[in-house]
Design an enzyme around this catalytic site. Structure first.
Site, PDB file in Angstrom:
ATOM      1  N   HIS A   1       0.852  -1.184   0.000  1.00 39.99           N
ATOM      2  CA  HIS A   1       0.000   0.000   0.000  1.00 39.99           C
ATOM      3  C   HIS A   1       0.893   1.242   0.000  1.00 39.99           C
ATOM      4  O   HIS A   1       2.103   1.140   0.186  1.00 39.99           O
ATOM      5  CB  HIS A   1      -0.938   0.007   1.223  1.00 39.99           C
ATOM      6  CG  HIS A   1      -0.218  -0.030   2.529  1.00 39.99           C
ATOM      7  ND1 HIS A   1      -0.192  -1.147   3.344  1.00 39.99           N
ATOM      8  CD2 HIS A   1       0.530   0.886   3.157  1.00 39.99           C
ATOM      9  CE1 HIS A   1       0.527  -0.890   4.402  1.00 39.99           C
ATOM     10  NE2 HIS A   1       0.987   0.337   4.322  1.00 39.99           N
TER      11      HIS A   1
HETATM   12  C1  T46 Z   1       3.007   0.632   6.913  1.00 40.39           C
HETATM   13  C2  T46 Z   1       3.756  -0.645   7.106  1.00 40.39           C
HETATM   14  C3  T46 Z   1       5.224  -0.441   7.222  1.00 40.39           C
HETATM   15  C4  T46 Z   1      -4.028  -0.686  13.786  1.00 40.39           C
HETATM   16  O1  T46 Z   1      -5.096  -0.919  14.392  1.00 40.39           O
HETATM   17  N1  T46 Z   1      -3.262   0.377  14.175  1.00 40.39           N
HETATM   18  C5  T46 Z   1      -2.089   0.668  13.536  1.00 40.39           C
HETATM   19  O2  T46 Z   1      -1.422   1.654  13.918  1.00 40.39           O
HETATM   20  C6  T46 Z   1      -1.669  -0.155  12.443  1.00 40.39           C
HETATM   21  C7  T46 Z   1      -0.377   0.151  11.696  1.00 40.39           C
HETATM   22  C8  T46 Z   1      -2.452  -1.218  12.080  1.00 40.39           C
HETATM   23  N2  T46 Z   1      -3.620  -1.487  12.754  1.00 40.39           N
HETATM   24  C9  T46 Z   1      -4.399  -2.660  12.381  1.00 40.39           C
HETATM   25  C10 T46 Z   1      -5.040  -2.577  11.004  1.00 40.39           C
HETATM   26  C11 T46 Z   1      -5.066  -4.024  10.563  1.00 40.39           C
HETATM   27  O3  T46 Z   1      -6.233  -4.647  11.051  1.00 40.39           O
HETATM   28  O4  T46 Z   1      -3.532  -3.791  12.340  1.00 40.39           O
HETATM   29  C12 T46 Z   1      -3.874  -4.656  11.269  1.00 40.39           C
HETATM   30  C13 T46 Z   1      -2.680  -4.893  10.349  1.00 40.39           C
HETATM   31  O5  T46 Z   1      -2.375  -3.667   9.646  1.00 40.39           O
HETATM   32  P1  T46 Z   1      -1.805  -3.643   8.146  1.00 40.39           P
HETATM   33  O6  T46 Z   1      -2.376  -4.778   7.383  1.00 40.39           O
HETATM   34  O7  T46 Z   1      -1.997  -2.268   7.577  1.00 40.39           O
HETATM   35  O8  T46 Z   1      -0.237  -3.911   8.421  1.00 40.39           O
HETATM   36  P2  T46 Z   1       0.963  -3.921   7.383  1.00 40.39           P
HETATM   37  O9  T46 Z   1       2.074  -4.662   8.049  1.00 40.39           O
HETATM   38  O10 T46 Z   1       0.542  -4.399   6.041  1.00 40.39           O
HETATM   39  O11 T46 Z   1       1.391  -2.360   7.210  1.00 40.39           O
HETATM   40  C14 T46 Z   1       1.883  -1.624   8.331  1.00 40.39           C
HETATM   41  C15 T46 Z   1       1.200  -0.254   8.419  1.00 40.39           C
HETATM   42  O12 T46 Z   1      -0.214  -0.436   8.388  1.00 40.39           O
HETATM   43  C16 T46 Z   1       1.584   0.670   7.293  1.00 40.39           C
HETATM   44  O13 T46 Z   1       1.193   1.993   7.620  1.00 40.39           O
HETATM   45  O14 T46 Z   1       3.521   1.565   6.314  1.00 40.39           O
HETATM   46  O15 T46 Z   1       3.293  -1.428   8.218  1.00 40.39           O
END
Ligand code: T46
Length: 137
Positions: free
Chosen positions: A55
């Protein structure tokens, strides 16, 4: 109309305060990263063959640090494509704005700590690659 900030990607090397007891690294606003921290999260317990991310963000500024183990971060922005290996706690990757990122090849001991300049907001994410290409033009 949506707002974006210019994409920016940079490896930052940190000063290590090493003595006979071990090592310490301090991360300070205005020195190692250029924003006020509003959120910290960390990713761990990842499987070796999975990738995360895929993303971009509209406005978010972040500093990524592998405090343990190693992880690769592939970034695409402004027609650039680069892979960064974070494999030491003495360096970080600064990512701002419209940068498509994918984290992959986590080692089993990897802990990826992220300092961010804003609270979590799903509306800041661009999760569709075609949308990313469209708004990047
Ligand atoms: C990024 C990369 C490096 C939250 O509730 N609070 C938070 O601050 C974050 C980051 C995530 N979440 C929840 C949302 C989803 O249900 O945690 C779950 C996993 O998040 P996501 O699929 O977005 O995680 P990644 O590892 O794909 O991405 C993350 C960050 O979201 C993103 O901003 O730059 O790490």
């Amino acid at each position: 109309m949506s707002t974006f900030i210019q994409p920016y990607v940079k490896i930052v090397n940190f000063k290590v305060h090493k003595d006979t007891r071990g090592a310490l690294i301090a991360l300070e606003e205005g020195h190692e990263f250029p924003f006020v921290v509003r959120r910290v999260y960390y990713i761990f317990g990842t499987l070796v063959d999975i990738s995360r991310g895929k993303h971009a963000h509209r406005l978010l500024k972040q500093l990524l640090v592998a405090t343990s183990g190693s992880v690769n971060i592939s970034c695409e922005w402004d027609g650039n494509n680069e892979n960064f290996k974070l494999d030491s706690p003495d360096k970080g990757l600064l990512i701002e704005g419209l940068v498509w990122r994918e984290m992959h090849h986590f080692t089993s001991d990897a802990v990826l700590m992220v300092l961010a300049d804003a609270p979590y907001s799903e509306s800041d994410y661009i999760r569709n690659y075609d949308d990313f290409l469209r708004v990047s033009k």
